[in-house]
Scaffold this motif. Structure first.
Motif, PDB file in Angstrom:
ATOM      1  N   GLU A  45     -43.068 -79.901  37.572  1.00 56.26           N
ATOM      2  CA  GLU A  45     -43.829 -80.794  38.448  1.00 56.26           C
ATOM      3  C   GLU A  45     -44.309 -82.044  37.721  1.00 56.26           C
ATOM      4  O   GLU A  45     -45.083 -82.818  38.248  1.00 56.26           O
ATOM      5  N   ILE A  63     -49.937 -79.613  43.658  1.00 54.02           N
ATOM      6  CA  ILE A  63     -49.380 -78.312  43.290  1.00 54.02           C
ATOM      7  C   ILE A  63     -50.007 -77.208  44.138  1.00 54.02           C
ATOM      8  O   ILE A  63     -49.305 -76.306  44.620  1.00 54.02           O
ATOM      9  N   LYS A  72     -48.566 -77.408  47.631  1.00 59.06           N
ATOM     10  CA  LYS A  72     -47.190 -76.911  47.631  1.00 59.06           C
ATOM     11  C   LYS A  72     -47.165 -75.385  47.574  1.00 59.06           C
ATOM     12  O   LYS A  72     -46.362 -74.746  48.253  1.00 59.06           O
ATOM     13  N   THR A 126     -52.462 -84.433  40.938  1.00 59.97           N
ATOM     14  CA  THR A 126     -51.381 -83.508  40.609  1.00 59.97           C
ATOM     15  C   THR A 126     -51.789 -82.078  40.927  1.00 59.97           C
ATOM     16  O   THR A 126     -51.016 -81.310  41.515  1.00 59.97           O
TER      17      THR A 126
END
Length: 92
Positions: free
Chosen positions: A38, A13, A16, A9
């Protein structure tokens, strides 16, 4: 969420934010809202600060020292046995 899932995760992130300037701006301005959007569960009372490193500015994060950490445990962490991520506070 397992540590592996947290690392995935975190990586997603970060990627992104690198690819989307608007997302990065939101993450820097309101990390809790973005993390929750998210799919990250952020416990009540937890605050996140997101900082952006550069070629000339690097961030060193000192996590809180656990109260029950032995000298042997400290030696393991100092030797690189520990793994830290942006969700470490939730791992305690």
């Amino acid at each position: 969420m397992t540590n592996e899932e947290k690392q995935k995760t975190t990586s997603r992130i970060i990627a992104k934010a690198w690819a989307d300037d608007a997302f990065k701006a939101r993450l820097l301005a309101d990390p809790i809202a973005v993390l929750r959007a998210e799919g990250v569960e952020v416990p009540a009372g937890i605050t996140f600060k997101v900082v952006e490193d550069s070629a000339t500015v690097q961030t060193l994060v000192l996590p809180p020292k656990p109260a029950d950490l032995s000298d042997e445990d400290l030696d393991k962490v100092a030797g690189g046995a520990g793994v830290w991520c942006m969700f470490c506070v939730m791992c305690l």
